[in-house]
Design an enzyme around this catalytic site. Sequence first.
Site, PDB file in Angstrom:
ATOM      1  N   ASP A  13       3.994  -8.587  -5.053  1.00  8.03           N
ATOM      2  CA  ASP A  13       5.450  -8.627  -4.873  1.00  8.03           C
ATOM      3  C   ASP A  13       6.175  -7.670  -5.826  1.00  8.03           C
ATOM      4  O   ASP A  13       7.317  -7.901  -6.198  1.00  8.03           O
ATOM      5  CB  ASP A  13       6.014 -10.047  -5.072  1.00  8.03           C
ATOM      6  CG  ASP A  13       5.245 -11.102  -4.314  1.00  8.03           C
ATOM      7  OD1 ASP A  13       4.922 -10.843  -3.139  1.00  8.03           O
ATOM      8  OD2 ASP A  13       4.948 -12.162  -4.886  1.00  8.03           O
ATOM      9  N   HIS A  43       3.513  -6.729   2.768  1.00  6.11           N
ATOM     10  CA  HIS A  43       4.319  -5.661   2.194  1.00  6.11           C
ATOM     11  C   HIS A  43       5.631  -5.587   2.972  1.00  6.11           C
ATOM     12  O   HIS A  43       5.628  -5.596   4.205  1.00  6.11           O
ATOM     13  CB  HIS A  43       3.609  -4.309   2.285  1.00  6.11           C
ATOM     14  CG  HIS A  43       2.453  -4.176   1.348  1.00  6.11           C
ATOM     15  ND1 HIS A  43       1.555  -3.137   1.419  1.00  6.11           N
ATOM     16  CD2 HIS A  43       2.056  -4.936   0.308  1.00  6.11           C
ATOM     17  CE1 HIS A  43       0.644  -3.278   0.464  1.00  6.11           C
ATOM     18  NE2 HIS A  43       0.935  -4.355  -0.214  1.00  6.11           N
TER      19      HIS A  43
END
Length: 340
Positions: A13, A43
Site C-alpha cells: 500500500d 495495485h
Amino acid sequence: MTCNILVGGAWGDEGKGKCITYLCNNDKPDIIARAGVGPNAGHSVEFNGEKYGLRLTPSGFVHTGAKLMIGAGVLVNPDVLFKEFEDLKKYNVKERMCVDPRCAIISNDHMERDKSSEHLAKKIGSTGSGCGPANSDRVLRTIDLAQDIPELEGYITDVSLACNETLDEGGDVFIEGSQGFALSLYYGSYPYVTSKDTTASTFAADVGVGPTKVDEVINVFKSYISRVGEGPFPTEMSQKEAEDHGWEEYGVVTGRRRRIGYFDMDLAKESCRINGATQIALTCVDKLYPDCARTQDYSDLSVESKAFIEDIQSATGVPVTIISTGPDLNDTIDLRKELL
C-alpha cells in the site's frame, strides 16, 4: 538496455501503482513483467480520470506499446485475469498479455482452504485469495501449472526467455513487484507475513532475470506507513489519530480498513539494505505536508518536506528520485536526471 525492478518498502500500500504507471508511461519499456505472490495484492492505478484496482495485470498497462507478462513465480487465478481483460479492454490488455507456462494456478479449493483456515484467516489476516494454500501445494508439487490450463493456451510464453532476449537486443524491461518488503516470508514480521519472499532478488527470479542484468532497484515508501491484517506495527497510531490526519485508507483486495502509523526510519534502512535499493520513490508527500499538494518542482517544496526527504536519504544512503505530491501522474517530481 535497462532492467529496473520496483519493490514495496514496507507492508504494501505504498503507492506502487502510481509510481509504476508514471515510470512506464514516461520511460516506455518494451516489457512490463509482473512479479510477486499473486492476486492477494492489489495495485491502484489512476489514469485519465479513471481509477482501476488490479490484482494480476501489470500496473504499467497504460503504456500500450509494451508487452505485459506474468512471471513464473506468480500465482495465477484465471478468473481474476479474465475479469481484468474485460475491465481494461480499451487498453488491449488481453492482446498484449503473456503468462509463463510455469505459473502455478489457484483453484477454488485453495480459496476455500484459505478462508476456512482458523490460522490464516483469523490469526494472520489472510486476504482469502488462496495464495497461501496454493504456494503450499506448489512446494508439495501437487499443483496445476498454467501450461495445463486450456483457457490459458493462447497466452503462454516463456517469460524468462522473452525478457532476456529483449535485454540482449538492447530493449528495456520493467519488473514490478507486489506487496512489500516487510511482508516477506523470510525478512518480514513472521508469522504475520505472506507466503513467499517479497524482495527485489526474488522478483528478479520470478520473471527469470539474473542479478547481473538488473540496473536499478526502486524502493517505494509512503510518507506514512499503513498495514492490512495482523502483526507488529511499531509506529502505529490510533484510528482516531489517523482520521484527524486524513489518513483513512482501505485495502484494494479486501476492502478492510488499513492500520496507520508514522514513517519508520529503521524499517526503511533495513528495506533498502536487503533490497539493494538504488533509488527511493516517496509517495503521499502531500498528505503529510498538505502545502506541497500538486507541487511539480523540488524547489517549491516546503522546508519541512525537504528536511523529511533529506532525513530519509541520510538514514538509508539512497537518493529519493521520485516524489509524488498527488494522485495525478503530473503530480510528480522526477529528480532522476539530477541525482543519477
